[in-house]
Enzyme design. Structure first.
Site, PDB file in Angstrom:
ATOM      1  N   ASP A  38       0.791  -1.224   0.000  1.00  0.00           N
ATOM      2  CA  ASP A  38       0.000   0.000   0.000  1.00  0.00           C
ATOM      3  C   ASP A  38       0.823   1.273   0.000  1.00  0.00           C
ATOM      4  OD1 ASP A  38      -2.509  -0.912   0.107  1.00  0.00           O
ATOM      5  OD2 ASP A  38      -2.834  -0.544   2.238  1.00  0.00           O
ATOM      6  N   LYS A  60      -3.280   3.333  -2.700  1.00  0.00           N
ATOM      7  CA  LYS A  60      -4.401   4.259  -2.792  1.00  0.00           C
ATOM      8  C   LYS A  60      -3.926   5.515  -2.106  1.00  0.00           C
ATOM      9  CE  LYS A  60      -7.417   1.465  -0.826  1.00  0.00           C
ATOM     10  NZ  LYS A  60      -8.703   1.107  -0.244  1.00  0.00           N
ATOM     11  N   MET A 183      -8.406   9.602   8.856  1.00  0.00           N
ATOM     12  CA  MET A 183      -8.879  10.095   7.540  1.00  0.00           C
ATOM     13  C   MET A 183      -9.794  11.302   7.684  1.00  0.00           C
ATOM     14  SD  MET A 183      -9.945   6.365   6.000  1.00  0.00           S
ATOM     15  CE  MET A 183     -10.775   5.831   7.494  1.00  0.00           C
TER      16      MET A 183
HETATM   17  N1  SAH Z   1      -4.841   0.758   8.997  1.00  0.00           N
HETATM   18  C1  SAH Z   1      -4.257   2.054   9.239  1.00  0.00           C
HETATM   19  C2  SAH Z   1      -5.217   3.183   8.936  1.00  0.00           C
HETATM   20  C3  SAH Z   1      -5.545   3.322   7.484  1.00  0.00           C
HETATM   21  S1  SAH Z   1      -6.663   4.622   7.168  1.00  0.00           S
HETATM   22  C4  SAH Z   1      -3.776   2.114  10.688  1.00  0.00           C
HETATM   23  O1  SAH Z   1      -4.077   1.221  11.472  1.00  0.00           O
HETATM   24  O2  SAH Z   1      -3.060   3.061  11.029  1.00  0.00           O
HETATM   25  C5  SAH Z   1      -5.592   5.907   6.685  1.00  0.00           C
HETATM   26  C6  SAH Z   1      -5.502   6.963   7.760  1.00  0.00           C
HETATM   27  O3  SAH Z   1      -4.637   6.525   8.795  1.00  0.00           O
HETATM   28  C7  SAH Z   1      -4.930   8.273   7.317  1.00  0.00           C
HETATM   29  O4  SAH Z   1      -5.902   9.080   6.673  1.00  0.00           O
HETATM   30  C8  SAH Z   1      -4.500   8.867   8.631  1.00  0.00           C
HETATM   31  O5  SAH Z   1      -5.604   9.373   9.338  1.00  0.00           O
HETATM   32  C9  SAH Z   1      -4.017   7.639   9.366  1.00  0.00           C
HETATM   33  N2  SAH Z   1      -2.566   7.468   9.248  1.00  0.00           N
HETATM   34  C10 SAH Z   1      -1.908   6.458   8.680  1.00  0.00           C
HETATM   35  N3  SAH Z   1      -0.570   6.604   8.820  1.00  0.00           N
HETATM   36  C11 SAH Z   1      -0.404   7.742   9.522  1.00  0.00           C
HETATM   37  C12 SAH Z   1       0.734   8.438  10.026  1.00  0.00           C
HETATM   38  N4  SAH Z   1       1.975   7.992   9.815  1.00  0.00           N
HETATM   39  N5  SAH Z   1       0.534   9.572  10.725  1.00  0.00           N
HETATM   40  C13 SAH Z   1      -0.706  10.046  10.946  1.00  0.00           C
HETATM   41  N6  SAH Z   1      -1.804   9.439  10.496  1.00  0.00           N
HETATM   42  C14 SAH Z   1      -1.668   8.303   9.808  1.00  0.00           C
END
Ligand code: SAH
Length: 532
Positions: A38, A60, A183
């Protein structure tokens, strides 16, 4: 699982920092035959994956999905079936954070389950916990917050029937509970307004954490009332976690990540790929955003003849002088094949000779082969190694006259050291053990683009050849591209080469080692921060 079985692993890659994947996740990556990954999983994790494995990017980015979820589900099933027909093995679906927290991992698992494909889940550290942690915010804290709620911030405001209980969320926040929105940056106005409308105090602390756990992490603190305005002013963008709750007040005291000495410094490391590791790791540990750009790569010398000949007659040398870590490695790699029949093929082959190392890193590498160098000069220059050897020889009542000296080193190197030995009457064999060359696929244009855009703060130079090669690669663009970049040199010879190339403003390590170089950088940036 037997060798011929196929297994799909849905693995959480963690929140960003490549070190935050689980041990199990990393172990499985090493066994992958196919990896489907991803946008939010750190690309460095692909270094675990065998070179022969197939890598499929289904990134994505934000909301402009170019591969739909249905397509990803279908691809997973199709690839797993192909793998099963093709000898079986491990298929990995690598997902950012945790696969089951807003990761649609559940949908992918259902697709596999319905196609009767065996799968396992390897949880990951979710960004909702890790990004706040790296911002110095514990998501729960005794006496402040007794709950944390993960919420999607992606729900469309125009939706008439919300799946989110805003009244309950506002009530939780009022009591100090932590709310963690994923998100949600696009919907920040809507989220804050909803919580206020439902009764959450307008001064409830808010923290936005973007690119959490990575060197480019950004944090913005605000309240429910002014967060949208502040975020707009700062052009705060996704991906970010929106954290709402009193725990955010702990940040001023608990922030740690941004306090690392080199936090926010984007530094280009110019050593060859083989050598870059230690320097890059240490810089990253100090908070720097490391961009490895190997200006040189090590390959075999044009001919091994001189070295092979020396290895076959090792017992005839009085001194063996190592001038680089790489020289040590190449020497001991070649030794077993070329030592004279009936002689030792391990480091005991050097039992009759005295050994010198040009500096502590080279001495350290010798130590890993069980050899303690007899001579390591105080100052790490060719001249100094000669003087130190001469002194040791004199103390032992011998001289360098007629001594046999072997110098296994790079094919192209300065002649100062061998000349000094020759002038002292020694018989010198300079044996090319490796050759440094410009990397074939050097992403020069990418580096130039980064420099042009001002996205590079510093460059480290650890030898004259890193300087010469970088300038050769950047050609006449070099002076313009390097104009606003801090240049750090490991020692006087490298600095001299930089001066020759027209760079007058060079920071030089006072101890001519990797450690010295790092200390020099930390000192410079500490001073700069203090001035601000
Ligand atoms: N499965 C992932 C979330 C995916 S949804 C998890 O458990 O973290 C995608 C969202 O995750 C982004 O829009 C943001 O809100 C958050 N996100 C993912 N990586 C991030 C990071 N390094 N710092 C801040 N927010 C993050």
């Amino acid at each position: 699982m037997t060798a011929t079985q196929t297994m799909v692993y849905l693995i959480g890659a963690g929140p960003g920092d490549a070190g935050l994947i689980t041990v199990r996740g990393a172990d499985l990556l090493k066994r992958a035959r196919i990896v489907i990954y991803d946008y939010l999983s750190n690309a460095a994790l692909l270094n675990y994956v065998p070179a022969s494995a197939e890598r499929i990017y289904v990134g994505k980015k934000g909301f402009s999905a170019h591969v739909t979820q249905a397509e990803i589900n279908a691809l997973l099933v199709q690839k797993a079936q192909e793998l099963a027909q093709n000898g079986g093995g491990v298929l990995i679906r690598l997902k950012g954070g945790d696969p089951f927290v807003f990761g649609r991992g559940g949908e992918e698992a259902l697709a596999l389950s319905r196609a009767h494909i065996p799968f396992e889940i390897v949880p990951g550290i979710t960004s909702g916990i890790a990004a706040p942690a790296y911002a110095g915010i514990p998501v729960t804290h005794r006496g402040i917050s007794s709950s944390v709620t993960f919420v999607t911030g992606h729900e469309q405001p125009e939706k008439t029937q919300s799946a989110i209980d805003w009244t309950a969320l506002a009530r939780l926040a009022t009591r100090g509970g932590t709310l963690c929105f994923y998100m949600g940056i696009h919907n920040l106005d809507f989220i804050c307004a909803n919580l206020i409308r439902q009764g959450a105090p307008i001064n409830t602390p808010v923290a936005l954490v973007r690119w959490g756990t990575l060197p480019k992490q950004e944090v913005l603190t605000a309240t429910l009332c002014d967060a949208p305005k502040k975020a707009r002013a700062a052009k705060f963008a996704a991906p970010a976690i929106i954290l709402v709750g009193r725990v955010a007040q702990l940040r001023p005291e608990l922030a740690w990540f941004e306090r690392r000495p080199l936090f926010g410094v984007r530094v280009v490391v110019t050593r060859s790929r083989v050598q870059a590791g230690v320097l890059s790791d240490r810089l990253a540990e100090l908070g720097a955003d490391v961009y490895e750009f190997p200006t040189i790569e090590q390959t075999c010398p044009d001919s091994y003849e001189v070295l092979d000949n020396a290895l076959a007659h090792l017992a005839s040398f009085d001194w063996v002088v190592f001038t680089s870590v790489n020289g040590v490695d190449c020497f001991f790699e070649r030794l077993p094949q070329k030592a004279a029949p009936g002689t030792c093929t391990d480091p005991r082959a050097l039992a009759h000779a005295r050994v010198a190392a040009i500096g502590p890193a080279t001495a350290q590498r010798l130590r890993t082969f069980g050899i303690t160098a007899d001579v390591v000069p105080e100052s790490y220059r060719g001249e100094a190694v000669f003087t130190a050897i001469r002194d040791v020889a004199q103390k032992a009542g011998s001289s360098l006259e007629h001594a046999c000296v072997l110098i296994p080193r790079a094919q192209v190197a300065r002649s100062v050291l061998p000349d000094l030995f020759r002038q002292a009457g020694a018989h010198v064999v300079v044996a090319p053990a490796y050759k440094t060359v410009l990397p074939r696929d050097s992403a020069v244009s990418e580096l130039a683009r980064e420099l042009q855009a001002g996205r590079v703060d510093a460059i480290t130079f650890t030898s004259s050849s890193t300087v010469r090669n970088l300038f050769a690669l950047l050609k006449d663009q070099a002076p313009v591209l390097l104009r606003n970049v801090e240049l750090f040199s490991i020692g006087p010879i490298t600095t001299e080469t930089l001066h020759d190339a027209g760079c007058t403003d060079v920071h030089q390590a006072s101890e001519y080692t990797i450690n010295g170089l790092i200390t020099c950088m930390c000192g410079y940036y500490r001073e700069r921060k203090d001035k601000k």
